[in-house]
Design a protein around this motif. Structure first.
Motif, PDB file in Angstrom:
ATOM      1  N   CYS A   3      -4.797  -1.108  -4.568  1.00 18.56           N
ATOM      2  CA  CYS A   3      -3.420  -1.529  -4.290  1.00 18.56           C
ATOM      3  C   CYS A   3      -3.319  -3.041  -4.097  1.00 18.56           C
ATOM      4  CB  CYS A   3      -2.901  -0.847  -3.021  1.00 18.56           C
ATOM      5  SG  CYS A   3      -2.852   0.944  -3.085  1.00 18.56           S
TER       6      CYS A   3
ATOM      7  N   GLN B 235       2.362   2.343  -3.284  1.00 20.38           N
ATOM      8  CA  GLN B 235       1.450   2.848  -4.310  1.00 20.38           C
ATOM      9  C   GLN B 235       0.755   4.159  -3.931  1.00 20.38           C
ATOM     10  OE1 GLN B 235      -0.958  -0.187  -6.291  1.00 20.38           O
ATOM     11  NE2 GLN B 235       0.264  -1.721  -5.219  1.00 20.38           N
TER      12      GLN B 235
ATOM     13  N   ILE C  16       0.840  -1.202   0.000  1.00 21.96           N
ATOM     14  CA  ILE C  16       0.000   0.000   0.000  1.00 21.96           C
ATOM     15  C   ILE C  16       0.877   1.254   0.000  1.00 21.96           C
ATOM     16  CG2 ILE C  16      -1.716   1.324   1.301  1.00 21.96           C
ATOM     17  CD1 ILE C  16      -2.740  -1.473   2.328  1.00 21.96           C
TER      18      ILE C  16
END
Length: 68
Positions: free
Chosen positions: A52, A13, A10
């Motif tokens: 994600c 991104q 996560i």
């Protein structure tokens, strides 16, 4: 997959986000905090996190995600 790996996916991104992830097998609880969420509806916030993780959900690596 370890909780720390999910958190790193996560973070890689979404810029400038604080993520805490707990896991129980293939079930994960994600707490994500960041300015990126300002002004977004709850659904849009969840969609951002799911985007994600989508490939891991589709291949079964991640079975369930709870997002707060």
């Amino acid at each position: 997959m370890q909780a720390s790996e999910v958190g790193q996916i996560i973070k890689n991104q979404i810029d400038n986000i604080d993520v805490k992830v707990q896991s129980d097998g293939s079930h994960y609880q994600v707490v994500a905090i960041g300015e990126v969420f300002a002004g977004l509806s709850p659904v849009k916030k969840q969609q951002l996190i799911y985007s994600c993780l989508n490939s891991y959900i589709l291949d079964g690596t991640i079975h369930a995600v709870i997002i707060k």
